[in-house]
Design a protein around this motif. Sequence first.
Motif, PDB file in Angstrom:
ATOM      1  N   LYS A 287       0.850  -1.189   0.000  1.00  0.00           N
ATOM      2  CA  LYS A 287       0.000   0.000   0.000  1.00  0.00           C
ATOM      3  C   LYS A 287       0.884   1.237   0.000  1.00  0.00           C
ATOM      4  CE  LYS A 287      -3.859  -2.187   2.456  1.00  0.00           C
ATOM      5  NZ  LYS A 287      -4.772  -2.109   3.618  1.00  0.00           N
ATOM      6  N   ASP A 288       0.347   2.325  -0.532  1.00  0.00           N
ATOM      7  CA  ASP A 288       1.116   3.563  -0.575  1.00  0.00           C
ATOM      8  C   ASP A 288       0.945   4.337   0.726  1.00  0.00           C
ATOM      9  OD1 ASP A 288      -1.412   4.618  -0.720  1.00  0.00           O
ATOM     10  OD2 ASP A 288      -1.243   5.294  -2.805  1.00  0.00           O
ATOM     11  N   ASP A 289       1.461   5.567   0.736  1.00  0.00           N
ATOM     12  CA  ASP A 289       1.402   6.368   1.958  1.00  0.00           C
ATOM     13  C   ASP A 289      -0.014   6.722   2.349  1.00  0.00           C
ATOM     14  OD1 ASP A 289       4.134   6.265   1.996  1.00  0.00           O
ATOM     15  OD2 ASP A 289       4.399   8.184   0.940  1.00  0.00           O
ATOM     16  N   GLU A 290      -0.920   6.730   1.396  1.00  0.00           N
ATOM     17  CA  GLU A 290      -2.324   7.037   1.690  1.00  0.00           C
ATOM     18  C   GLU A 290      -3.150   5.781   1.949  1.00  0.00           C
ATOM     19  OE1 GLU A 290      -3.729   9.311  -1.569  1.00  0.00           O
ATOM     20  OE2 GLU A 290      -2.315  10.979  -1.269  1.00  0.00           O
ATOM     21  N   LYS A 291      -2.469   4.652   2.154  1.00  0.00           N
ATOM     22  CA  LYS A 291      -3.113   3.368   2.443  1.00  0.00           C
ATOM     23  C   LYS A 291      -3.914   2.824   1.268  1.00  0.00           C
ATOM     24  CE  LYS A 291      -1.476   3.516   6.595  1.00  0.00           C
ATOM     25  NZ  LYS A 291      -0.324   2.669   6.977  1.00  0.00           N
ATOM     26  N   ARG A 292      -3.585   3.283   0.080  1.00  0.00           N
ATOM     27  CA  ARG A 292      -4.242   2.749  -1.118  1.00  0.00           C
ATOM     28  C   ARG A 292      -3.455   1.526  -1.586  1.00  0.00           C
ATOM     29  NH1 ARG A 292      -4.385   7.020  -5.608  1.00  0.00           N
ATOM     30  NH2 ARG A 292      -5.474   5.300  -6.648  1.00  0.00           N
ATOM     31  N   PRO A 293      -4.124   0.381  -1.815  1.00  0.00           N
ATOM     32  CA  PRO A 293      -3.403  -0.823  -2.244  1.00  0.00           C
ATOM     33  C   PRO A 293      -2.980  -0.715  -3.710  1.00  0.00           C
ATOM     34  CG  PRO A 293      -5.750  -1.262  -2.178  1.00  0.00           C
ATOM     35  CD  PRO A 293      -5.564   0.128  -1.617  1.00  0.00           C
ATOM     36  N   TYR A 294      -1.821  -1.280  -4.007  1.00  0.00           N
ATOM     37  CA  TYR A 294      -1.387  -1.357  -5.399  1.00  0.00           C
ATOM     38  C   TYR A 294      -2.106  -2.503  -6.124  1.00  0.00           C
ATOM     39  CZ  TYR A 294       2.314   1.990  -4.489  1.00  0.00           C
ATOM     40  OH  TYR A 294       3.003   3.139  -4.179  1.00  0.00           O
ATOM     41  N   GLY A 295      -2.308  -3.617  -5.443  1.00  0.00           N
ATOM     42  CA  GLY A 295      -2.989  -4.754  -6.044  1.00  0.00           C
ATOM     43  C   GLY A 295      -4.467  -4.759  -5.720  1.00  0.00           C
ATOM     44  N   GLY A 296      -5.111  -5.892  -6.035  1.00  0.00           N
ATOM     45  CA  GLY A 296      -6.543  -6.021  -5.770  1.00  0.00           C
ATOM     46  C   GLY A 296      -7.394  -5.519  -6.914  1.00  0.00           C
ATOM     47  N   SER A 297      -8.703  -5.545  -6.691  1.00  0.00           N
ATOM     48  CA  SER A 297      -9.650  -5.137  -7.741  1.00  0.00           C
ATOM     49  C   SER A 297     -10.714  -4.192  -7.206  1.00  0.00           C
ATOM     50  CB  SER A 297     -10.325  -6.377  -8.342  1.00  0.00           C
ATOM     51  OG  SER A 297     -10.996  -7.120  -7.336  1.00  0.00           O
ATOM     52  N   ARG A 298     -10.390  -3.476  -6.148  1.00  0.00           N
ATOM     53  CA  ARG A 298     -11.335  -2.498  -5.616  1.00  0.00           C
ATOM     54  C   ARG A 298     -11.168  -1.154  -6.319  1.00  0.00           C
ATOM     55  NH1 ARG A 298     -11.252  -3.586   0.960  1.00  0.00           N
ATOM     56  NH2 ARG A 298     -11.922  -5.778   0.860  1.00  0.00           N
ATOM     57  N   ALA A 299     -12.085  -0.234  -6.000  1.00  0.00           N
ATOM     58  CA  ALA A 299     -12.078   1.060  -6.666  1.00  0.00           C
ATOM     59  C   ALA A 299     -10.864   1.893  -6.295  1.00  0.00           C
ATOM     60  CB  ALA A 299     -13.360   1.820  -6.327  1.00  0.00           C
ATOM     61  N   ASN A 300     -10.193   1.578  -5.165  1.00  0.00           N
ATOM     62  CA  ASN A 300      -9.008   2.336  -4.775  1.00  0.00           C
ATOM     63  C   ASN A 300      -7.707   1.600  -5.086  1.00  0.00           C
ATOM     64  OD1 ASN A 300      -9.348   0.321  -2.894  1.00  0.00           O
ATOM     65  ND2 ASN A 300      -8.754   1.591  -1.131  1.00  0.00           N
ATOM     66  N   SER A 301      -7.780   0.478  -5.803  1.00  0.00           N
ATOM     67  CA  SER A 301      -6.584  -0.281  -6.175  1.00  0.00           C
ATOM     68  C   SER A 301      -5.900   0.426  -7.347  1.00  0.00           C
ATOM     69  CB  SER A 301      -6.960  -1.714  -6.554  1.00  0.00           C
ATOM     70  OG  SER A 301      -7.561  -2.374  -5.457  1.00  0.00           O
ATOM     71  N   ARG A 302      -4.663   0.790  -7.159  1.00  0.00           N
ATOM     72  CA  ARG A 302      -4.001   1.672  -8.116  1.00  0.00           C
ATOM     73  C   ARG A 302      -3.750   0.990  -9.462  1.00  0.00           C
ATOM     74  NH1 ARG A 302       0.806   5.010  -5.249  1.00  0.00           N
ATOM     75  NH2 ARG A 302       0.983   5.662  -7.440  1.00  0.00           N
ATOM     76  N   TYR A 303      -3.188  -0.225  -9.444  1.00  0.00           N
ATOM     77  CA  TYR A 303      -2.916  -0.890 -10.723  1.00  0.00           C
ATOM     78  C   TYR A 303      -4.220  -1.209 -11.452  1.00  0.00           C
ATOM     79  CZ  TYR A 303      -1.247  -4.236 -14.174  1.00  0.00           C
ATOM     80  OH  TYR A 303      -0.984  -4.882 -15.348  1.00  0.00           O
ATOM     81  N   PHE A 304      -5.191  -1.719 -10.729  1.00  0.00           N
ATOM     82  CA  PHE A 304      -6.477  -2.085 -11.328  1.00  0.00           C
ATOM     83  C   PHE A 304      -7.132  -0.871 -11.980  1.00  0.00           C
ATOM     84  CE2 PHE A 304     -11.115  -2.215 -10.616  1.00  0.00           C
ATOM     85  CZ  PHE A 304     -11.449  -3.262 -11.458  1.00  0.00           C
ATOM     86  N   MET A 305      -7.162   0.260 -11.261  1.00  0.00           N
ATOM     87  CA  MET A 305      -7.838   1.438 -11.799  1.00  0.00           C
ATOM     88  C   MET A 305      -7.072   2.034 -12.978  1.00  0.00           C
ATOM     89  SD  MET A 305     -10.619   1.620 -10.324  1.00  0.00           S
ATOM     90  CE  MET A 305     -11.105   3.163 -11.103  1.00  0.00           C
ATOM     91  N   ALA A 306      -5.729   1.958 -12.945  1.00  0.00           N
ATOM     92  CA  ALA A 306      -4.966   2.480 -14.085  1.00  0.00           C
ATOM     93  C   ALA A 306      -5.251   1.667 -15.348  1.00  0.00           C
ATOM     94  CB  ALA A 306      -3.477   2.461 -13.747  1.00  0.00           C
ATOM     95  N   VAL A 307      -5.296   0.335 -15.206  1.00  0.00           N
ATOM     96  CA  VAL A 307      -5.603  -0.519 -16.359  1.00  0.00           C
ATOM     97  C   VAL A 307      -7.008  -0.244 -16.866  1.00  0.00           C
ATOM     98  CG1 VAL A 307      -5.906  -2.897 -17.119  1.00  0.00           C
ATOM     99  CG2 VAL A 307      -3.970  -2.303 -15.667  1.00  0.00           C
ATOM    100  N   ARG A 308      -7.961  -0.083 -15.946  1.00  0.00           N
ATOM    101  CA  ARG A 308      -9.341   0.169 -16.354  1.00  0.00           C
ATOM    102  C   ARG A 308      -9.453   1.484 -17.127  1.00  0.00           C
ATOM    103  NH1 ARG A 308     -12.726  -2.094 -17.933  1.00  0.00           N
ATOM    104  NH2 ARG A 308     -14.445  -0.845 -17.126  1.00  0.00           N
ATOM    105  N   LYS A 309      -8.731   2.504 -16.697  1.00  0.00           N
ATOM    106  CA  LYS A 309      -8.799   3.795 -17.392  1.00  0.00           C
ATOM    107  C   LYS A 309      -8.262   3.678 -18.816  1.00  0.00           C
ATOM    108  CE  LYS A 309      -8.472   6.555 -13.164  1.00  0.00           C
ATOM    109  NZ  LYS A 309      -7.616   7.447 -12.324  1.00  0.00           N
ATOM    110  N   ILE A 310      -7.155   2.923 -18.975  1.00  0.00           N
ATOM    111  CA  ILE A 310      -6.624   2.742 -20.331  1.00  0.00           C
ATOM    112  C   ILE A 310      -7.592   1.931 -21.178  1.00  0.00           C
ATOM    113  CG2 ILE A 310      -4.754   1.707 -21.668  1.00  0.00           C
ATOM    114  CD1 ILE A 310      -2.854   2.398 -19.431  1.00  0.00           C
ATOM    115  N   HIS A 311      -8.204   0.912 -20.597  1.00  0.00           N
ATOM    116  CA  HIS A 311      -9.197   0.123 -21.337  1.00  0.00           C
ATOM    117  C   HIS A 311     -10.365   0.989 -21.783  1.00  0.00           C
ATOM    118  CE1 HIS A 311      -8.088  -4.230 -19.921  1.00  0.00           C
ATOM    119  NE2 HIS A 311      -7.237  -3.723 -20.791  1.00  0.00           N
ATOM    120  N   ASN A 312     -10.771   1.935 -20.938  1.00  0.00           N
ATOM    121  CA  ASN A 312     -11.961   2.726 -21.237  1.00  0.00           C
ATOM    122  C   ASN A 312     -11.731   3.736 -22.353  1.00  0.00           C
ATOM    123  OD1 ASN A 312     -13.494   1.406 -19.306  1.00  0.00           O
ATOM    124  ND2 ASN A 312     -13.047   2.891 -17.690  1.00  0.00           N
TER     125      ASN A 312
END
Length: 708
Positions: free
Chosen positions: A473-498
Amino acid sequence: MSENVVSLHKSPEPPDQDASVTTLTVVTDPAPAKPVPLWVRSGRAVRTAVTHQTTKAAGRAVVRHGLYTVNGGRIVARRTWDGRTGSRYERYMRAAEAAGNMELAAEWEERLQRFREARHRRRMDLLHSPLDAAKGVGVGVGMGVAGLVALGVVMAINNHDVTDVITPLKATIDFIATLIRIVQIVWPTALILGSLFALLAVWTVGSKQQAAPQWALPANVRSGEGEPITPSIVVKALRDLGVPALRNAIKEMGDAGASMLGPIRIAGCGVEVDVTLPSGVATNEVQSKRRKLAENLTRHEHEVFITIPQAARTVRLWVADSGALDEPIGPSPLVTDETMTADYTKGKAPWGQDLRGDAARLSLYQRHLLITGLSNQGKTVALRSLALWLALDKSVQFLIGDLKGAGDWNMFMGLATTLIQGPTDEHVIQVTEMVEGAVDEMNRRLMSPPGTVFPPLIVLVDEAQVAFMCPAKDDEKRPYGGSRANSRYFMAVRKIHNQGRAVNVLMWQGTQDPTNENLPKLVREGAHTRASLALGTESQARMALGDKAVDGGAAPNLLRPGLDQGTLVLASSGIDIPAGQSSITVRTHYIDDDAAEAITNRAKALRDGVATLTVIERGEDRDPLADIANVVGDAPRVRTKDVLTRLAALNEDAYGSWSFINLKRVLDDAAPDGPDIAYKSDGVMVVSRDRLLRALANREDDGSASAS
């Protein structure tokens, strides 16, 4: 010298106590064995002769060829009967009724009625034919005799001899008598030869139909090795599939079960045939029995593929030649053709061959990509083959994250703008920031004026399951992995897909052993091109390719792990798929590391030079001029636009908001008296590497002088 005396008779004197006595033990031969009776030896000899392989082979040959003759005669008789009666029409009519095609059944019934009417007319004509034949024979004989007599009269007048009147008639009678004598002499031989030719004809028919029991057939036929696929074999395989409705329908069709089949076409290293199923039989009932169908066709399961074409109630069977799928398909054109280049917009990557032996070429234009499969099945090589082809288009940019870190992507050093390699959480963090940097670039492109053309940017993450499973997790407690709305890798991939494909920012991912945890549903469904190598279960196949492809016959879970390496099932609009099918099976070319290195060297020769970032730094204190020199790399000059992009990828916090004004200010301050480091070349602003290095050297010299 002492000598021991051995006596064979008992001595009357008692033995001397001090004398040495030597005892001789005489061993008598056992009783001789009783002689084996003649009938036992004869029985053993007979059994050995009967059970010998040569005897068995000879016996099978005698039975086989004898039954070829008998059953060949039966087949000829049946064909003759079909030609003389309406049984053929009745059989086809029953087949059409069993298949539920009443229109075709009515057509065969009409043909049967026409055949019966024509046969009735022929039989009625036979009632008048004897009288007509007698009249014809009488008229013919009378005219012949009259002609011969007229000829004799002419001869008599010419020869002045009245006896010549009957000379032609007498000669004709003598000729007929000669013919009769010839026939009497030749007839016995002709009868024997005719019988032999008739037996040979029926034997030929029986041998072509293999009309003999299975145990009597040759060894290669019994094992199924090299057995060709014929309509009768396909119908028999379907009949024995264990589907009651299908079995009953084929029995009602009789010998006309082949009416279910379309033409058997040669397709690559096998054959292809469409099967229209009878009414009451669903296509999935045949699909679910792929192994049994393959074994009924004397093939292995992996040598039979079942797909669903457009026609209703139809399955398409592709049956490989025995052992053909175990043969390699040859090298990639990328290796054999050193002049090959790529075209991202209009070209197609030479990826391999389909089952029909045709080249499988995949379009990568504005298509997100997902390749999955079990470990060690060729996923990285298949993914890398596409990247190698696209690297030959010098306009394409790469951001690569390899979360396995085994060096499979080393050859992209100096070709990719960013190359992160390693399996640790720190590497996942860097890959995530790399993907987020691509999102920022995508957003910048989206804000550009309409109609702006952007170079392709491929964001490639191999072993993406490591990123999804990362617990960091980063300094703001946001996870890098996972599939939740605050998961950084997941959300970055979703934005590129969209939104990425609209501005040529594409996401390529390779992952293994897909589950809902290591490959979330929204991510896998965002890929336009989905490919899968061997998988373990049907549920994984549905995750990899989607329900539509699996319901249409895609079955990567039936590929053989370890044996079908490099063979994948593909669902994409970027490849030519036969009409009505939702997927295609491709055997990809294998490109080893040395060949891949040679291809990337050709790709680097097409470019000005790319400085590859291997670590995305996140420090606070930056040296802008040194960072600019870092991203320029070995290229003699780099466009200022590219320099800004690379700086943003190097450190988003420090350079993400930079514009050309910020870059120009730093470069002008570094060379206040010399030539401009940034200047216009061919109408485009570029940064000169030599001038930049000279400015850095002058700055270091100034620093040294100040210190002294």
